[in-house]
Scaffold this active site. Structure first.
Site, short mmCIF file in Angstrom:
data_model
loop_
_atom_site.label_atom_id
_atom_site.label_comp_id
_atom_site.label_asym_id
_atom_site.label_seq_id
_atom_site.Cartn_x
_atom_site.Cartn_y
_atom_site.Cartn_z
N ASP A 138 -0.07 -1.83 -4.25
CA ASP A 138 0.84 -2.56 -3.36
C ASP A 138 0.41 -4.02 -3.23
O ASP A 138 -0.75 -4.38 -3.55
CB ASP A 138 0.78 -1.88 -1.97
CG ASP A 138 2.04 -2.09 -1.14
OD1 ASP A 138 2.83 -2.98 -1.49
OD2 ASP A 138 2.20 -1.37 -0.14
N ASP A 155 11.63 -0.67 0.00
CA ASP A 155 11.22 0.07 1.21
C ASP A 155 12.44 0.61 1.94
O ASP A 155 12.31 1.42 2.85
CB ASP A 155 10.45 -0.86 2.16
CG ASP A 155 8.98 -0.94 1.78
OD1 ASP A 155 8.53 -0.13 0.94
OD2 ASP A 155 8.28 -1.82 2.31
C1 DGJ Z 1 4.68 -1.39 1.66
C2 DGJ Z 1 5.18 -0.34 0.71
O1 DGJ Z 1 6.37 -0.75 0.11
C3 DGJ Z 1 5.33 0.98 1.47
O2 DGJ Z 1 5.88 1.97 0.64
C4 DGJ Z 1 3.99 1.39 2.00
O3 DGJ Z 1 3.14 1.70 0.94
C5 DGJ Z 1 3.42 0.30 2.88
N1 DGJ Z 1 3.41 -0.96 2.20
C6 DGJ Z 1 2.01 0.64 3.31
O4 DGJ Z 1 1.41 -0.35 4.01
#
Ligand code: DGJ
Length: 686
Positions: free
Chosen positions: A445, A508
């Site tokens: 990430d 997300d």
């Molecule tokens: C952003 C990601 O897109 C989410 O899926 C998740 O992993 C969060 N970060 C965790 O902090």
């Protein structure tokens, strides 16, 4: 195949259905001649002599150069600007021969005043009707030179009045496709954030009133996950040109004596058959040239269910349930490490949190494996929280200026991964984690852009190169591990990332209706096989919308299926649906992941959204009716990509010829809001 006439110095790159032709003119300039449908008599092309139109329209300005450089009487958008040690700027190149290695043609240019070479590389991916272009600048002198502008390529469409298309968006709303007419002046899309962007995507589509099935489409996608820039310009001389490459914003790259710098590649193509063919060619290229061919596993990810509140026991309960439902990969998301209990702490301290996992990760991994699944884990390796041991020990590892306090965003700083010691630290973290634990999947990430980037203007680009190097290094040692590229959702979706990573976290935003829009925008350029999509709980955390479970599954089954809901809270009835849908996905995933994807009724034009996948004798039709409407009598959906004279058996019990299904179509009537259906078709054998 390349056809090169050494007398006329005309070069043709012949793909299955297209030709890309350029030549060396009387001034030694590399001049674009043609890009379009295949022309076999290449000798018909020549570089006619150009004379200036007026003293205000000198030859360089009117010549469609393959790679215009800053220097002399050239004022238009240029691909390369070099500054020499004595402060001089500008290049004057001449053609210096070519070399061919396999499917790679390199045209060599040299500067007449300085020991600088420019190699223009053309890689012919003939079977996909694609050509990859990039440039290499070679400093053959004994002094440093710096680049203030460095583009991968200039491309020309010898037409005006075209339409430009890209995506716009932001966090949770990525991949909104837009179109805009190209007229005089310039269109600019870019990223200045260092860590990709949700706003625009590093690709271009230029078309001449094309549809999904007809019309001229010129397109290209840059292999870069950072500061890119794309410029489209309709010039006064009757053409449209496109440049893509490194963003010159806050950019300067130094090339040391006897060293070289390589631009990112741009993978380009032309089709006269509209957007579907463009997508098929790019998707096939991505699947066959960039990606691991193995089928994508159905994953469970705990993020939406638990956020930072992870504990070993609870994760084991989730894992058992996920396995029971049919998941094949269990991914432990954020919150398992350091003192992480919110966005404000822990990043950088990649040791297992002892309160949450008193006996380490092993009990969880064992439970996952005992239940027949693979184990995956989340990391955000480029980042550090001020509240971490790593930051206390190495405050100098973050991007910073000398006398300015760096900004935090999401409570974190960005590590300067261009530093060798930071790279070693990150690689060490992975070596330790992957050698001590049975881990098959990494979700990588990156939740904020770079700021206070240090005084070195090269770090914007070097950050991306360092990222690619670190991932390749880890993959070399642990080749079985699959990497997902995530940057606050879909902030790192590009062919640069796909060269090193295996999966994209698409957004997300997991609302199943919003996802149809995001997924459709994504599908124009990027392969379905890398498009992760989860089924999550309702009301959705972002949209607050409640959508029936079947529609949520169908929307997520359009990509690589994941489950992100709190599965311990499911009702008995929901458990049955989860099991059925996951089992159904496993039956059809080869068609979804490896088939040709058709946007049958694009979202903007219809109430029914319909998509089709075709793989050999099999095909799938996905139909969605988000909202019923007054007087609604159903829709007739004409299929694509079938064989005219074959008969197809539909799993609705009907049998029809390919001809009928593609011309008359299938009559569908869904009822109610958020209705959806998947229909499978199979060629009939006597
Ligand atoms: C952003 C990601 O897109 C989410 O899926 C998740 O992993 C969060 N970060 C965790 O902090």
């Amino acid at each position: 195949m390349f056809i090169i006439n050494d007398d006329t110095k005309v070069f043709a790159i012949q793909t299955q259905n297209t030709s890309y032709i350029f030549g060396v003119d009387n001034l030694g300039l590399l001049r674009h001649l043609y890009w379009g449908a295949k022309v076999s008599k290449v000798d018909d092309f020549e570089c006619e002599e150009l004379n200036e139109v007026s003293t205000n329209d000198p030859v360089n300005e009117i010549t469609a150069e393959e790679y215009p450089v800053y220097g002399g009487l050239l004022y238009k958008q240029h691909c390369l600007k070099v500054k020499f040690a004595n402060g001089d700027k500008g290049l004057f190149y001449k053609y210096n021969g070519y070399t061919i290695e396999g499917n790679k043609l390199t045209v060599h240019l040299v500067d007449i005043y300085h020991e600088i070479g420019i190699d223009l590389v053309y890689v012919n991916f003939a079977e996909y009707d694609l050509v990859e272009r990039y440039a290499v600048v070679k400093n053959n002198s004994d002094k440093e030179v710096s680049l203030e502008q460095f583009q991968s390529a200039q491309l020309h469409v010898l037409k005006t009045g075209l339409i430009f298309s890209n995506v716009h968006g932001y966090w949770g709303a990525e991949q909104n496709r837009f179109e805009q007419p190209v007229s005089y002046g310039k269109i600019l899309i870019e990223c200045r954030r260092g860590i990709s962007t949700h706003n625009h995507n590093p690709h271009f589509i230029l078309h001449d009133k094309a549809t999904e099935d007809y019309g001229d489409v010129y397109f290209g996608a840059l292999k870069l996950s950072g500061n890119f820039r794309g410029i489209v310009e309709q010039t006064a001389y009757g053409e449209t040109l496109i440049q893509m490459g490194l963003n010159s914003h806050d950019f300067e790259a130094v090339i040391m004596p006897n060293c070289e710098m390589v631009s990112p590649g741009i993978i380009c193509g032309y089709t006269k058959n509209g957007f579907s063919t463009m997508s098929h060619n790019l998707h096939r290229y991505a699947r066959e040239q960039l990606m691991n061919p193995a089928p994508k596993m159905v994953l469970y990810n705990s993020w939406e269910a638990t956020e930072f509140k992870v504990t070993c026991e609870h994760q084991i309960d989730l894992a058992k349930k996920a396995a029971d439902l049919g998941a094949e990969l269990f991914v432990l998301d954020d919150g398992w490490f350091g003192e992480r209990d919110s966005i404000n702490n822990g990043l950088g301290d990649w040791y297992v949190n002892e309160t949450k996992f008193p006996d380490g990760l092993h009990p969880l991994i064992k439970a996952v494996k005992d239940n027949g699944m693979e184990f995956g884990i989340w990391l955000e390796p480029e980042m550090v929280n001020p509240l971490s041991n790593l930051y206390k020990e190495h405050p100098e590892w973050i991007y910073h200026f000398k006398d300015v306090v760096s900004d935090t965003s999401r409570g974190q700083y960005v590590l300067n991964i261009t530093l060798k010691e930071v790279q070693d630290y990150i690689i060490g973290v992975f070596e330790d984690l992957l050698s001590k634990n049975d881990i098959a999947y990494i979700k990588w990430d990156a939740n904020r852009p770079i700021s206070q980037s240090s005084n070195d203007k090269q770090v914007w680009h070097n950050h991306v190169l360092a990222l690619y190097d670190i991932v390749s290094h880890i993959k070399k040692k642990f080749p079985h591990v699959i990497f997902e590229a995530c940057a606050s959702g879909g902030g790192r979706i590009d062919f640069g990332a796909l060269t090193y990573f295996d999966d994209f976290w698409t957004s997300d935003n997991t609302d199943a209706f919003d996802r149809l829009i995001i997924q459709e925008g994504y599908s124009f350029i990027y392969p379905i096989k890398a498009m992760r999509a989860w089924v999550t709980d309702c009301p959705n955390f972002l949209s607050q919308r409640t959508i029936p479970l079947k529609f949520r599954f169908h929307s997520a089954m359009m990509g690589t299926l994941g489950i992100g809901s709190n599965i311990l809270e499911l009702s008995g009835e929901e458990v049955i649906i989860y099991k059925e849908m996951i089992a159904q996905y496993k039956q059809i995933r080869h068609i979804v992941q490896d088939g040709d994807f058709y946007r049958l009724s694009p979202i903007t034009e219809n109430r029914y959204y319909a998509y089709q996948y075709v793989l050999g004798e099999e095909s799938l039709l996905f139909v969605f009716l988000p909202q019923s409407y007054l007087g609604h009598t159903g829709a007739r959906i004409q299929l694509k990509g079938l064989c005219q004279d074959k008969v197809y058996c539909l799993d609705t019990g009907i049998e029809k010829s390919g001809e009928y299904l593609m011309h008359e179509g299938i009559k569908i009537r869904l009822t109610g809001d958020y209705a959806s259906e998947i229909i499978k078709l199979m060629e009939k054998h006597d």
